[in-house]
Design a protein around this motif. Structure first.
Motif, PDB file in Angstrom:
ATOM      1  N   THR A  13      -0.893   2.165  14.994  1.00  0.00           N
ATOM      2  CA  THR A  13      -1.957   1.800  14.051  1.00  0.00           C
ATOM      3  C   THR A  13      -2.857   0.675  14.542  1.00  0.00           C
ATOM      4  O   THR A  13      -3.932   0.475  13.985  1.00  0.00           O
ATOM      5  CB  THR A  13      -1.359   1.360  12.699  1.00  0.00           C
ATOM      6  N   GLY A  14      -2.384  -0.096  15.525  1.00  0.00           N
ATOM      7  CA  GLY A  14      -3.147  -1.252  15.982  1.00  0.00           C
ATOM      8  C   GLY A  14      -3.075  -2.420  15.014  1.00  0.00           C
ATOM      9  O   GLY A  14      -3.871  -3.354  15.099  1.00  0.00           O
ATOM     10  N   CYS A  15      -2.109  -2.391  14.105  1.00  0.00           N
ATOM     11  CA  CYS A  15      -1.975  -3.457  13.103  1.00  0.00           C
ATOM     12  C   CYS A  15      -1.281  -4.683  13.689  1.00  0.00           C
ATOM     13  O   CYS A  15      -0.768  -4.648  14.802  1.00  0.00           O
ATOM     14  CB  CYS A  15      -1.187  -2.940  11.894  1.00  0.00           C
ATOM     15  N   SER A  16      -1.242  -5.743  12.913  1.00  0.00           N
ATOM     16  CA  SER A  16      -0.531  -6.956  13.311  1.00  0.00           C
ATOM     17  C   SER A  16       0.971  -6.751  13.072  1.00  0.00           C
ATOM     18  O   SER A  16       1.368  -5.900  12.271  1.00  0.00           O
ATOM     19  CB  SER A  16      -1.014  -8.140  12.482  1.00  0.00           C
ATOM     20  N   PRO A  17       1.823  -7.554  13.728  1.00  0.00           N
ATOM     21  CA  PRO A  17       3.258  -7.464  13.469  1.00  0.00           C
ATOM     22  C   PRO A  17       3.609  -7.722  11.997  1.00  0.00           C
ATOM     23  O   PRO A  17       4.517  -7.093  11.445  1.00  0.00           O
ATOM     24  CB  PRO A  17       3.858  -8.535  14.379  1.00  0.00           C
ATOM     25  N   ALA A  18       2.878  -8.616  11.338  1.00  0.00           N
ATOM     26  CA  ALA A  18       3.141  -8.880   9.912  1.00  0.00           C
ATOM     27  C   ALA A  18       2.836  -7.646   9.067  1.00  0.00           C
ATOM     28  O   ALA A  18       3.590  -7.315   8.144  1.00  0.00           O
ATOM     29  CB  ALA A  18       2.314 -10.070   9.438  1.00  0.00           C
ATOM     30  N   ASP A  19       1.741  -6.964   9.378  1.00  0.00           N
ATOM     31  CA  ASP A  19       1.421  -5.744   8.645  1.00  0.00           C
ATOM     32  C   ASP A  19       2.420  -4.640   8.943  1.00  0.00           C
ATOM     33  O   ASP A  19       2.707  -3.803   8.087  1.00  0.00           O
ATOM     34  CB  ASP A  19       0.008  -5.272   8.964  1.00  0.00           C
ATOM     35  N   ARG A  45       4.455   8.906  13.467  1.00  0.00           N
ATOM     36  CA  ARG A  45       3.097   8.454  13.780  1.00  0.00           C
ATOM     37  C   ARG A  45       2.145   8.782  12.628  1.00  0.00           C
ATOM     38  O   ARG A  45       1.354   7.943  12.197  1.00  0.00           O
ATOM     39  CB  ARG A  45       2.612   9.104  15.076  1.00  0.00           C
ATOM     40  N   HIS A  46       2.239   9.997  12.120  1.00  0.00           N
ATOM     41  CA  HIS A  46       1.384  10.416  10.999  1.00  0.00           C
ATOM     42  C   HIS A  46       1.661   9.545   9.768  1.00  0.00           C
ATOM     43  O   HIS A  46       0.728   9.082   9.102  1.00  0.00           O
ATOM     44  CB  HIS A  46       1.632  11.891  10.689  1.00  0.00           C
ATOM     45  N   ALA A  47       2.932   9.306   9.482  1.00  0.00           N
ATOM     46  CA  ALA A  47       3.297   8.483   8.323  1.00  0.00           C
ATOM     47  C   ALA A  47       2.826   7.045   8.497  1.00  0.00           C
ATOM     48  O   ALA A  47       2.382   6.411   7.531  1.00  0.00           O
ATOM     49  CB  ALA A  47       4.807   8.529   8.106  1.00  0.00           C
ATOM     50  N   ALA A  48       2.923   6.517   9.707  1.00  0.00           N
ATOM     51  CA  ALA A  48       2.477   5.137   9.961  1.00  0.00           C
ATOM     52  C   ALA A  48       0.986   5.001   9.688  1.00  0.00           C
ATOM     53  O   ALA A  48       0.548   4.026   9.060  1.00  0.00           O
ATOM     54  CB  ALA A  48       2.798   4.738  11.404  1.00  0.00           C
ATOM     55  N   ARG A  49       0.222   5.961  10.122  1.00  0.00           N
ATOM     56  CA  ARG A  49      -1.227   5.909   9.895  1.00  0.00           C
ATOM     57  C   ARG A  49      -1.557   6.057   8.408  1.00  0.00           C
ATOM     58  O   ARG A  49      -2.440   5.370   7.894  1.00  0.00           O
ATOM     59  CB  ARG A  49      -1.916   6.975  10.737  1.00  0.00           C
ATOM     60  N   LYS A  50      -0.833   6.933   7.736  1.00  0.00           N
ATOM     61  CA  LYS A  50      -1.035   7.093   6.288  1.00  0.00           C
ATOM     62  C   LYS A  50      -0.654   5.810   5.553  1.00  0.00           C
ATOM     63  O   LYS A  50      -1.376   5.351   4.661  1.00  0.00           O
ATOM     64  CB  LYS A  50      -0.195   8.263   5.781  1.00  0.00           C
ATOM     65  N   ALA A  51       0.468   5.216   5.931  1.00  0.00           N
ATOM     66  CA  ALA A  51       0.919   3.979   5.295  1.00  0.00           C
ATOM     67  C   ALA A  51      -0.053   2.831   5.543  1.00  0.00           C
ATOM     68  O   ALA A  51      -0.277   1.994   4.662  1.00  0.00           O
ATOM     69  CB  ALA A  51       2.320   3.612   5.796  1.00  0.00           C
ATOM     70  N   ALA A  52      -0.638   2.778   6.733  1.00  0.00           N
ATOM     71  CA  ALA A  52      -1.628   1.729   7.032  1.00  0.00           C
ATOM     72  C   ALA A  52      -2.826   1.855   6.097  1.00  0.00           C
ATOM     73  O   ALA A  52      -3.349   0.850   5.606  1.00  0.00           O
ATOM     74  CB  ALA A  52      -2.062   1.815   8.489  1.00  0.00           C
ATOM     75  N   LYS A  53      -3.240   3.081   5.834  1.00  0.00           N
ATOM     76  CA  LYS A  53      -4.348   3.298   4.893  1.00  0.00           C
ATOM     77  C   LYS A  53      -3.945   2.894   3.481  1.00  0.00           C
ATOM     78  O   LYS A  53      -4.747   2.302   2.745  1.00  0.00           O
ATOM     79  CB  LYS A  53      -4.784   4.761   4.921  1.00  0.00           C
TER      80      LYS A  53
END
Length: 91
Positions: A13-19, A45-53
């Motif tokens: 996702t390219g998110c921060s470790p906290a996220d 991977r799909h779930a991670a991207r969905k969760a980030a949204k």
């Protein structure tokens, strides 16, 4: 699949470790309602991207949940330490 989920979430996702911590929670509790070890890498991977949204759509709620949870944990830990110090053991 590796159990180092936070690193995979950051990579996916390219998110921060906290996220990544909050995203992992969303994946477990709101997307799969389960452990993560049975997911394929593509499913994860799909779930991670969905969760980030989902996190971005309702960030204030998730941050408040984690803040309250962290405070409750710290309070319980302090109470346990106080209780342990008050116990005397006879030998």
């Amino acid at each position: 699949m590796s159990a180092d989920y936070d690193e995979m979430i950051v990579e996916d996702t390219g998110c921060s470790p906290a996220d990544a911590v909050m995203i992992e929670y969303i994946i477990r509790e709101e997307i799969f309602h389960s452990t993560l070890d049975w997911q394929t890498r593509a499913q994860f991977r799909h779930a991670a991207r969905k969760a980030a949204k989902m996190l971005e759509a309702d960030r204030a709620t998730y941050e408040e949940y984690f803040r309250v949870t962290r405070e409750a944990y710290q309070r319980l830990r302090a109470e346990n330490e106080t209780r342990e110090k008050a116990i005397t053991y006879e030998v």
